[in-house]
Scaffold this active site. Structure first.
Site, short mmCIF file in Angstrom:
data_model
loop_
_atom_site.label_atom_id
_atom_site.label_comp_id
_atom_site.label_asym_id
_atom_site.label_seq_id
_atom_site.Cartn_x
_atom_site.Cartn_y
_atom_site.Cartn_z
N ASP A 47 -55.17 45.33 20.35
CA ASP A 47 -55.75 45.41 19.02
C ASP A 47 -55.68 46.87 18.59
O ASP A 47 -55.60 47.78 19.43
CB ASP A 47 -57.19 44.91 19.07
N ALA A 48 -55.75 47.12 17.28
CA ALA A 48 -55.60 48.49 16.78
C ALA A 48 -56.94 49.15 16.47
O ALA A 48 -57.36 50.10 17.13
CB ALA A 48 -54.70 48.51 15.55
N TYR A 49 -57.63 48.62 15.47
CA TYR A 49 -58.80 49.31 14.92
C TYR A 49 -60.04 49.09 15.79
O TYR A 49 -60.47 47.97 16.02
CB TYR A 49 -59.04 48.86 13.48
N ARG A 69 -67.39 48.98 8.53
CA ARG A 69 -66.72 48.19 9.56
C ARG A 69 -67.24 46.76 9.59
O ARG A 69 -66.46 45.80 9.70
CB ARG A 69 -66.92 48.85 10.92
N SER A 116 -52.46 43.22 15.24
CA SER A 116 -53.59 43.67 14.44
C SER A 116 -53.72 42.91 13.13
O SER A 116 -52.74 42.44 12.55
CB SER A 116 -53.43 45.17 14.13
N ASN A 117 -54.96 42.85 12.64
CA ASN A 117 -55.21 42.40 11.28
C ASN A 117 -54.64 43.35 10.25
O ASN A 117 -54.50 43.01 9.08
CB ASN A 117 -56.73 42.28 11.03
#
Length: 228
Positions: free
Chosen positions: A9-11, A45, A122-123
């Site tokens: 995942d990224a964030y 967030r 990722s989203n």
């Protein structure tokens, strides 16, 4: 089966989602904003994620950059800071170049040295992911950056996780999926990935189908999980 593919995942996992607001709070002349930044960052967030889930449930998809802006607008209004266009634009600009967590570059280098296939799933919208990867200087350690925009729905929809085996021609049991989002790690485990949850805040386990196989404090232990 041995692990052949390591997906991140990224964030919140590779990139510090608090970095944009924290950086602005440290700038000269931002003393008033400095009083607000922790709660603004948390609300930003939280709303960003909520809007992905709600839009998926509503069948009203938009890309993650729009969701990110909508979440920020809610957070700014909640802090009484709406109407400050310069502040809004500064925060959004910094969100496209978030700091990676310090262990990220050496961890990715070590995983690639083991011969693993590596990618982000990722989203995030493709443009914002490209900016973040370039800013962090980690592109050389990634084989691909996969965005949900290819399937038009946010995680944890199963068709998002399908993208991994389609791209890398691997069995899902060969995939180590790494996320700092407990719900994402649970969903990935339920899907059939080997899931590692990076629980940086010591949060309780989510009550969802699937349970991560590994719970870590940060990403530094990932190479030990992927070595043969």
């Amino acid at each position: 089966m041995p692990i052949t593919t390591c997906i991140f995942d990224a964030y919140g996992t590779l990139f510090d989602v608090s970095a944009a607001a924290r950086t602005v709070a440290e700038e000269p002349g931002r003393e008033e904003f400095a009083k607000h930044w922790p709660s603004l960052s948390e609300n930003w967030r939280r709303k960003q994620l909520q809007y992905t889930w709600l839009r998926a449930a509503m069948g009203a998809h938009t890309d993650f950059w729009n969701v990110t802006q909508d979440g920020l607008d809610w957070a700014l209004e909640a802090e009484g800071l709406d109407g400050d266009d310069e502040l809004r634009e500064r925060l959004l600009m910094l969100y496209r170049e978030l700091d990676p967590y310090p262990e990220v570059p050496p961890m990715l280098e070590a995983v690639k040295a083991q011969g693993m296939a590596t990618a982000i799933l990722s989203n995030g919208a493709p443009g914002m992911l490209s900016d973040a990867v370039a800013s962090a200087g980690i592109g050389a350690h990634l084989d691909d950056v996969l965005s949900v925009e290819s399937v038009g729905v946010f995680k944890p929809a199963p068709q998002v996780y399908d993208m991994v085996s389609e791209r890398f021609c691997c069995d899902i049991s060969e995939v180590l999926f790494v996320s700092s989002n407990g719900w994402d790690a649970c969903a990935a485990a339920a899907y059939g990935f080997i899931a590692a949850w990076v629980n940086r805040t010591g949060a309780p386990m989510d009550r969802l189908p699937g349970r991560p196989h590994h719970v870590l404090e940060d990403l530094s232990a990932i190479p030990a999980l992927t070595e043969g």
